[in-house]
Scaffold this motif. Structure first.
Motif, mmCIF file in Angstrom:
data_model
loop_
_atom_site.group_PDB
_atom_site.id
_atom_site.type_symbol
_atom_site.label_atom_id
_atom_site.label_comp_id
_atom_site.label_asym_id
_atom_site.label_seq_id
_atom_site.Cartn_x
_atom_site.Cartn_y
_atom_site.Cartn_z
ATOM 1 N N ARG A 86 0.819 -1.222 0.000
ATOM 2 C CA ARG A 86 0.000 0.000 0.000
ATOM 3 C C ARG A 86 0.849 1.268 0.000
ATOM 4 N NH1 ARG A 86 -3.074 -1.790 5.219
ATOM 5 N NH2 ARG A 86 -0.919 -2.314 5.545
ATOM 6 N N PHE A 87 2.166 1.127 0.231
ATOM 7 C CA PHE A 87 3.029 2.313 0.274
ATOM 8 C C PHE A 87 3.570 2.614 -1.119
ATOM 9 C CE2 PHE A 87 7.245 4.273 0.665
ATOM 10 C CZ PHE A 87 6.862 5.467 1.260
ATOM 11 N N ASP A 88 3.508 3.883 -1.489
ATOM 12 C CA ASP A 88 4.064 4.359 -2.754
ATOM 13 C C ASP A 88 4.842 5.629 -2.447
ATOM 14 O OD1 ASP A 88 4.636 5.207 -5.321
ATOM 15 O OD2 ASP A 88 2.553 5.590 -5.877
ATOM 16 N N ALA A 89 6.157 5.543 -2.551
ATOM 17 C CA ALA A 89 7.006 6.688 -2.209
ATOM 18 C C ALA A 89 6.645 7.913 -3.032
ATOM 19 C CB ALA A 89 8.478 6.326 -2.402
ATOM 20 N N ALA A 90 6.357 7.712 -4.300
ATOM 21 C CA ALA A 90 6.029 8.850 -5.171
ATOM 22 C C ALA A 90 4.749 9.547 -4.719
ATOM 23 C CB ALA A 90 5.897 8.379 -6.615
ATOM 24 N N ALA A 91 3.833 8.806 -4.129
ATOM 25 C CA ALA A 91 2.560 9.393 -3.687
ATOM 26 C C ALA A 91 2.611 9.921 -2.261
ATOM 27 C CB ALA A 91 1.446 8.351 -3.805
ATOM 28 N N ALA A 92 3.682 9.648 -1.551
ATOM 29 C CA ALA A 92 3.805 10.124 -0.163
ATOM 30 C C ALA A 92 3.853 11.646 -0.158
ATOM 31 C CB ALA A 92 5.051 9.554 0.492
ATOM 32 N N PRO A 93 3.076 12.258 0.730
ATOM 33 C CA PRO A 93 3.100 13.729 0.769
ATOM 34 C C PRO A 93 4.436 14.242 1.313
ATOM 35 C CG PRO A 93 1.759 12.850 2.556
ATOM 36 C CD PRO A 93 2.176 11.682 1.722
ATOM 37 N N ALA A 94 4.934 15.305 0.698
ATOM 38 C CA ALA A 94 6.162 15.942 1.204
ATOM 39 C C ALA A 94 5.809 16.708 2.473
ATOM 40 C CB ALA A 94 6.736 16.868 0.146
ATOM 41 N N PRO A 95 6.686 16.810 3.410
ATOM 42 C CA PRO A 95 8.039 16.270 3.398
ATOM 43 C C PRO A 95 8.049 14.778 3.737
ATOM 44 C CG PRO A 95 7.665 17.459 5.429
ATOM 45 C CD PRO A 95 6.424 17.606 4.611
ATOM 46 N N ALA A 96 8.857 14.039 2.992
ATOM 47 C CA ALA A 96 8.989 12.602 3.211
ATOM 48 C C ALA A 96 10.461 12.220 3.118
ATOM 49 C CB ALA A 96 8.174 11.827 2.187
#
Length: 142
Positions: A86-96
């Motif tokens: 379920r994790f997608d680094a590209a979709a993670a909100p900044a700041p990440a």
């Protein structure tokens, strides 16, 4: 008797940390997974120092990360596991922040690691070396 003979025949690697011969002292005789996490404390310490409140930190070690983030007083950080489907680094909100560890590379996280290392939304912020070898890389979402 057979397990004792097998352990003896395979000395000095008795595997005492996983069986009854270890006397209930798991991890006392032979550390095992701890070597995979070289540099993780330092990487989480860096993120704890620089991350704004509520930032995301992605890694492969939920228990270890929870321990160190609490120790560093940063329970406000949102913790994610990279190999979680379920994790997608590209979709993670900044700041990440994404912590990639040499010892925590799996088939389940290869695509995410490649995407983060490719640049795009992420830039290498810091690298933790242990004994001259890269142990952890910290990427920050731009």
């Amino acid at each position: 008797a057979w397990p004792a003979w097998t352990a003896y025949a395979n000395r000095p690697h008795y595997a005492a940390y996983t069986n009854a011969l270890g006397g209930g002292r798991t991890g006392y005789f032979f550390p095992h997974d701890e070597f995979y996490d070289d540099g993780l404390r330092e990487a989480l310490g860096h993120v704890a120092r620089v991350a704004p409140e509520g930032a995301t930190v992605a890694h492969e070690t939920p228990g270890v990360a929870r321990h160190y983030l609490a120790r560093f007083g940063r329970t406000d950080l949102r913790s994610e596991v990279i190999s979680d489907p379920r994790f997608d680094a590209a979709a993670a909100p900044a700041p990440a922040y994404v912590i990639l560890q040499r010892g925590r590379t799996y088939f389940e996280n290869l695509d995410e690691q490649r995407a983060v290392r490719a640049g795009g939304d992420f830039a290498l912020e810091r690298e933790i070396n242990v004994g001259g070898v890269s142990a952890a890389e910290i990427y920050r979402k731009k």
